[in-house]
Design a protein around this motif. Structure first.
Motif, short mmCIF file in Angstrom:
data_model
loop_
_atom_site.label_atom_id
_atom_site.label_comp_id
_atom_site.label_asym_id
_atom_site.label_seq_id
_atom_site.Cartn_x
_atom_site.Cartn_y
_atom_site.Cartn_z
N LEU A 50 0.84 -1.21 0.00
CA LEU A 50 0.00 0.00 0.00
C LEU A 50 0.87 1.25 0.00
O LEU A 50 0.56 2.22 -0.71
CB LEU A 50 -0.94 0.00 1.22
CG LEU A 50 -2.14 -0.95 1.13
CD1 LEU A 50 -2.82 -1.07 2.49
CD2 LEU A 50 -3.15 -0.49 0.10
N MET A 51 1.95 1.21 0.76
CA MET A 51 2.87 2.36 0.79
C MET A 51 3.48 2.58 -0.59
O MET A 51 3.62 3.71 -1.07
CB MET A 51 4.00 2.14 1.82
CG MET A 51 3.57 2.28 3.26
SD MET A 51 2.69 3.81 3.59
CE MET A 51 4.01 4.98 3.41
N GLU A 53 2.20 1.65 -3.44
CA GLU A 53 1.15 2.15 -4.35
C GLU A 53 0.90 3.64 -4.12
O GLU A 53 0.72 4.41 -5.06
CB GLU A 53 -0.13 1.34 -4.13
CG GLU A 53 -1.19 1.51 -5.20
CD GLU A 53 -2.04 2.76 -5.03
OE1 GLU A 53 -2.45 3.32 -6.04
OE2 GLU A 53 -2.28 3.18 -3.88
N LYS A 54 0.95 4.03 -2.85
CA LYS A 54 0.74 5.44 -2.50
C LYS A 54 1.83 6.31 -3.14
O LYS A 54 1.54 7.36 -3.74
CB LYS A 54 0.78 5.60 -0.98
CG LYS A 54 0.60 7.01 -0.49
CD LYS A 54 0.93 7.12 0.98
CE LYS A 54 0.91 8.56 1.43
NZ LYS A 54 1.36 8.71 2.81
N LYS A 56 3.65 5.54 -5.72
CA LYS A 56 3.51 5.48 -7.18
C LYS A 56 2.43 6.48 -7.64
O LYS A 56 2.61 7.22 -8.60
CB LYS A 56 3.15 4.04 -7.58
CG LYS A 56 2.73 3.83 -9.01
CD LYS A 56 3.95 3.69 -9.92
CE LYS A 56 3.62 3.23 -11.31
NZ LYS A 56 2.62 3.98 -12.01
N THR A 57 1.30 6.47 -6.91
CA THR A 57 0.20 7.39 -7.26
C THR A 57 0.64 8.84 -7.11
O THR A 57 0.35 9.68 -7.96
CB THR A 57 -1.02 7.12 -6.36
OG1 THR A 57 -1.37 5.74 -6.48
CG2 THR A 57 -2.21 7.96 -6.75
N ASP A 60 2.81 9.65 -10.02
CA ASP A 60 2.01 9.82 -11.25
C ASP A 60 1.32 11.19 -11.26
O ASP A 60 1.28 11.87 -12.28
CB ASP A 60 0.95 8.71 -11.36
CG ASP A 60 1.58 7.36 -11.68
OD1 ASP A 60 2.77 7.34 -12.05
OD2 ASP A 60 0.88 6.33 -11.55
N LEU A 61 0.78 11.56 -10.09
CA LEU A 61 0.08 12.85 -10.00
C LEU A 61 1.05 14.01 -10.21
O LEU A 61 0.73 14.98 -10.90
CB LEU A 61 -0.59 12.99 -8.64
CG LEU A 61 -1.92 12.28 -8.47
CD1 LEU A 61 -2.41 12.42 -7.04
CD2 LEU A 61 -2.96 12.84 -9.43
N ALA A 62 2.22 13.88 -9.59
CA ALA A 62 3.23 14.94 -9.74
C ALA A 62 3.63 15.08 -11.21
O ALA A 62 3.79 16.19 -11.72
CB ALA A 62 4.44 14.62 -8.88
N ASP A 65 0.82 16.79 -13.12
CA ASP A 65 0.84 18.23 -12.83
C ASP A 65 1.94 18.91 -13.65
O ASP A 65 1.72 19.97 -14.25
CB ASP A 65 1.13 18.48 -11.34
CG ASP A 65 -0.10 18.23 -10.50
OD1 ASP A 65 -1.16 17.94 -11.09
OD2 ASP A 65 -0.01 18.31 -9.26
#
Lengths: 147, 187
Positions: A50-51, A53-54, A56-57, A60-62, A65
């Motif tokens: 989960l960490m 994946e967090k 990675k997400t 991806d968001l950065a 942006d």
């Protein structure tokens, strides 16, 4: 205590929400129960995944942006430099630049065609003949044109 | 946990300093958006929801009495926004967070379909397949690192309810991911 109850303790233990006494009891059970040991391993693995994946997400968001900002910063302008204006930049939008380029091309094409197709001027030589008298008649020679 | 510089920022924002409010928005935007995204599983909807929540939060910043609870308070506002959206969806046939707690998995996408994909994609899909009420506690605990007490405050429930819900959410998540875990541990 049942394994299900111990599993709930394991869940709280990984969150750091288990009291010292409860932890002691949980570890005592883990030494004898392979099922609960396996549950503990899986839970720790799940947390790590989960960490990951967090992160990675977030990455991806950065990136999204950054791409959006990059795209927003690019404008379709063509800098034009002119003699004596070295410090100034004249920006034209892409459609206007394209229209000007097409007009220039058309004009140059028309000019080229006009130059090629214009015939050379014809050479004209006028020959004047002297007037003569033949048997009392005055004969005037017609000027002829020769190319 | 709020840092001293964030506390200073918050105080200035509460006093009406627009630059401080903007800085606060930037500081918390991503966390707020991700929380909305995890609950709604729709990036456009999550963006709108997070934006509305941030605007509401900034407008009512003066009502925040405990600066240390800023993150929980923000997440609570997002949660309320998400609830409003889910309520609207329910009117159109979609269940809200608290409904059908006995149905544990939403069955959106079978995990086998993404088994060959990226690891993070598998985890994401398993998370999305959870019921929203379960997904929420996992996100608050694992991603936002909130304590049981803070989660209880955000979700307007008790600590023992959070404890129990978190445990069951993990069990369901592991149930989905167990084949993948076994594959990883044997390879």
């Amino acid at each position: 205590m049942t394994c299900l109850e111990h599993e709930e303790h394991i869940s709280r233990y990984v969150d750091g929400e288990l009291s010292e006494g409860e932890s002691g009891s949980m570890f005592a059970h883990l030494t004898v129960c392979s099922h609960c040991r396996s549950f503990m391993r899986e839970l720790l693995w799940l947390r790590a995944e989960l960490m990951s994946e967090k992160e990675k997400t977030a990455f991806d968001l950065a990136m999204q942006d950054a791409e959006a900002k990059h795209l927003a910063g690019v404008s379709w302008t063509t800098p034009v430099r002119r003699a004596g204006w070295s410090s100034r930049r004249v920006s034209l939008s892409l459609p206007i630049t394209a229209v000007i380029a097409i007009l220039l091309l058309l004009t140059s094409a028309l000019l080229t065609r006009a130059i090629v197709e214009t015939p050379p001027p014809k050479e004209v030589i006028l020959i004047s003949l002297p007037t003569v008298e033949v048997q009392g008649y005055r004969v005037e020679a017609t000027p002829t044109v020769r190319q | 946990m709020i840092t001293p510089s964030e506390l200073d920022l918050l105080k200035r924002a509460q006093a009406g300093d627009e630059r401080a409010q903007g800085a606060l928005y930037d500081l918390h935007w991503r966390s707020v958006y991700l929380y909305a995204l995890r609950l709604l599983v729709d990036s456009d909807l999550a963006k709108d929801t997070a934006q509305n929540a941030m605007v509401k939060a900034l407008a009512s910043l003066k009502t925040l009495d405990h600066p240390k609870a800023l993150r929980s308070w923000l997440l609570m506002i997002v949660r309320n926004e998400v609830f409003t959206i889910l309520r609207t969806k329910r009117r159109n046939g979609v269940e809200p967070l608290e409904q059908h707690m006995d149905v544990l998995v939403e069955n959106r996408t079978p995990l086998e379909d993404v088994m060959n994909g990226e690891r993070s994609e598998i985890i994401r899909q398993a998370l999305e397949n959870l019921k929203p009420a379960f997904r929420e506690v996992i996100v608050l605990r694992e991603y936002e690192q909130l304590s049981y007490r803070e989660i209880a405050a955000v979700t307007d429930s008790t600590e023992s309810a959070v404890k129990s819900r978190l445990f069951h959410a993990r069990k369901v998540l592991l149930e989905q991911l167990r084949p993948f875990f076994r594959e990883r541990s044997t390879s």
